[in-house]
Scaffold this active site. Structure first.
Site, short mmCIF file in Angstrom:
data_model
loop_
_atom_site.label_atom_id
_atom_site.label_comp_id
_atom_site.label_asym_id
_atom_site.label_seq_id
_atom_site.Cartn_x
_atom_site.Cartn_y
_atom_site.Cartn_z
N HIS A 1 0.98 -1.30 -0.01
CA HIS A 1 0.08 -0.03 0.05
C HIS A 1 0.96 1.22 -0.02
O HIS A 1 0.37 2.25 -0.23
CB HIS A 1 -0.97 0.00 1.32
CG HIS A 1 -1.98 0.97 1.19
ND1 HIS A 1 -1.85 1.98 0.60
CD2 HIS A 1 -3.07 1.00 1.87
CE1 HIS A 1 -2.94 2.81 0.67
NE2 HIS A 1 -3.69 2.33 1.42
N CYS A 2 2.22 1.17 0.17
CA CYS A 2 2.73 2.49 0.45
C CYS A 2 3.94 2.83 -0.59
O CYS A 2 3.50 3.83 -1.40
CB CYS A 2 3.87 2.03 1.73
SG CYS A 2 3.06 2.07 3.05
N ILE A 3 5.01 1.95 -1.02
CA ILE A 3 5.86 2.29 -1.86
C ILE A 3 5.50 2.67 -3.35
O ILE A 3 5.82 3.59 -3.99
CB ILE A 3 6.93 1.42 -2.04
CG1 ILE A 3 7.40 1.06 -0.55
CG2 ILE A 3 8.18 1.77 -2.88
CD1 ILE A 3 8.15 2.04 0.24
N ILE B 1 2.55 3.64 -4.29
CA ILE B 1 1.51 4.61 -4.27
C ILE B 1 1.88 6.11 -3.75
O ILE B 1 1.62 7.09 -4.19
CB ILE B 1 0.24 3.98 -3.42
CG1 ILE B 1 -0.33 2.88 -4.26
CG2 ILE B 1 -0.84 5.17 -3.19
CD1 ILE B 1 -1.59 2.02 -3.62
N ASP B 2 2.42 5.83 -2.55
CA ASP B 2 2.44 7.14 -1.76
C ASP B 2 3.33 8.27 -2.64
O ASP B 2 3.02 9.48 -2.51
CB ASP B 2 3.33 6.90 -0.62
CG ASP B 2 2.53 6.04 0.51
OD1 ASP B 2 1.37 5.96 0.21
OD2 ASP B 2 3.09 5.68 1.38
#
Ligand SMILES: NC(=O)c1ccc[n+]([C@@H]2O[C@H](COP(=O)([O-])OP(=O)(O)OC[C@H]3O[C@@H](n4cnc5c(N)ncnc54)[C@H](O)[C@@H]3O)[C@@H](O)[C@H]2O)c1
Length: 448
Positions: free
Chosen positions: A285-287, A289-290
């Site tokens: 969910h992080c790398i 997308i953020d």
């Protein structure tokens, strides 16, 4: 500090110290549930809010839906007063409300803040004086001040306003990013320093007091925007460095050099080098997308974040690189990818976790299928998979005993419970995207 501020902070700290403070956590997912359990371990009675009725029911029955969280842990929390609910009217009973809802990208690759705004709108009618609201969801700098605060103020029928300084009355707001690394047991959660940026000094102090009960070190920053940017810097740093080694891996494969050997050697330098590892593509969910939250926001300032865009391009290409290597490996054996039976090992986006979000395995399966391969998967964490946000798989995990029936096995996620020597022994051909077969010598292995 004025008398009012000393009073607010003093009463709040007293409630925190006596564990009478009621803490509500909105979003009982991979971030919110572990956070709730951490506060529960410190004897706070936690209320977990979630709109997913299944999650609420499971938690209230003492169950868990996250593999690394046991039902015993949920039971222990229940003994300390933990309960889950979908009822937002209970927000009014909380002293602290921490928001941990998803922040994905929409179909145009732009920030989708609908979960955050939905949560804030739903809770704003029940806000009361002196409450502290903290956003933990990863987002672009400015979200707390430009989106959360106005919605909290607008939705509050009592006309409550944010209290920014010691003289004002109202509610308090802060941003504090989540820094969890799922599956990483080397650092205890409470040893991960907690960055906190308050809307004003009182909010900063209140948030630091609350988090100070479960984290050993608080890192105050001057504003919510600085805290929001801190989280993005951390993830962009990872994203860009992973893209760098992914690009070098492709060159190394072409040059006949083992990139993992090179990284291990470089890692022995005692300063100035931090090891990142290549893989089949980014997941989670992080790398993936953020960073795009920042590139989107940067456009408002007429600024192009070129590193982010280039890294995204390299990382997005990795599943294609894997599929090309599968095709080439099969062709070396006189077989075509079309009609070949391919077993993908590992569905989750990284080792030993039960999280499929943005997993490169899903892209690789789709690309292989589009090219006519007959694809199955094995993953000890997923007995079956249905449809996700982007993919419709409707598949069940194929037992590893059948690996010999496949033309090729592709190691996409290097779960530690796999016996790689046995996999290589039983398979006809192994394409290894993670260096999971390190040390195993066999002509059947293609590392890419
Ligand atoms: N998973 C990680 O490792 C990680 C690490 C750091 C930061 N983050 C960030 O933390 C945030 C949450 O991520 P996550 O992985 O926990 O997501 P998740 O999807 O696992 O959990 C989010 C939960 O929020 C619930 N929810 C959605 N809308 C709601 C609403 N209006 N009211 C109540 N509940 C609602 C969902 O039902 C779900 O249970 C995201 O911004 C993410 O980028 C995640």
């Amino acid at each position: 500090m004025t008398v009012l501020a000393v009073d607010v902070l003093g009463r709040f700290k007293q409630k925190i110290e006596s564990r009478e403070a009621r803490i509500g956590i909105v979003g009982m997912g991979y971030v919110g549930l572990p956070l709730a359990l951490l506060f529960s371990e410190e004897r706070f009675a936690i209320t977990g809010f979630d709109i997913d009725a299944h999650k609420v029911e499971t938690l209230n029955k003492g169950g868990s839906y996250i593999a690394r969280i046991t039902s015993e842990e949920v039971n222990m929390a229940q003994k300390n007063g933990f309960q889950a609910t979908a009822d937002y009217t209970q927000i009014g009973q909380m002293d602290v409300v921490i928001i941990c809802v998803p922040t994905p990208l929409n179909e145009h690759h732009e920030p989708d803040l609908s979960y955050v705004t939905g949560t804030v709108k739903a809770m704003s009618p029940y806000l009361r004086e002196g409450q502290l609201v903290i956003l933990e969801s990863t987002t672009y700098p400015g979200t707390t001040e430009e989106v959360v605060v106005p919605l909290l103020e607008q939705g509050n029928s009592a006309g409550l306003r944010i209290a920014r300084d010691a003289e004002a009355s109202g509610f308090y707001v802060a941003f504090s990013p989540e820094r969890e690394d799922p599956g990483n047991d080397t650092v205890a959660r409470r040893d991960i320093p907690k960055v906190v940026g308050g809307c004003g000094p009182v909010a900063q102090d209140l948030a630091s007091a609350a988090y100070g009960t479960i984290f050993n070190r608080i890192v105050p920053v001057s504003s919510p925007a600085a805290a929001e940017m801190t989280k993005l810097l951390e993830n962009i740093y990872r994203c860009v460095n992973i893209a760098l080694v992914n690009e070098l891996k492709q060159l190394c494969v072409r040059m006949g050099i083992d990139v993992w050997e090179v990284i291990e050697a470089a890692k022995t330098k005692p300063f100035g080098f931090h090891a990142f590892y290549p893989g089949p593509g980014l997941g989670g969910h992080c790398i993936p997308i953020d960073p795009f939250y920042l590139s989107w926001k940067a456009k408002e300032f007429d600024f192009r974040t070129r590193f982010i865009e280039l890294a995204g391009e390299v990382n997005n290409d990795m599943p294609y690189f894997v599929v090309e290597n599968v095709m080439e490996a099969l062709s070396q054996q006189g077989k075509a990818l079309k009609g070949a039976r391919v077993l993908v090992l590992g569905l989750s986006y990284k080792r030993d976790i039960d999280d499929l979000r943005e997993s490169p395995s899903l892209t690789i399966i789709e690309l292989l299928q589009n090219r006519g391969a007959l694809v199955e998967y094995n993953d000890p964490f997923f007995a079956s998979v249905g449809r996700g946000r982007k993919y419709v798989l409707n598949m069940s995990s194929t037992p590893l005993e059948k690996i010999g029936e496949f033309d090729c096995a592709v190691i996409v996620t290097d779960h530690s419970q796999y016996d790689y020597a046995k996999i290589v022994e039983d398979a006809k051909l192994v394409v290894d995207t993670r260096n999971a077969t390190k040390g195993i010598k066999s002509a059947k292995i293609v590392r890419c």
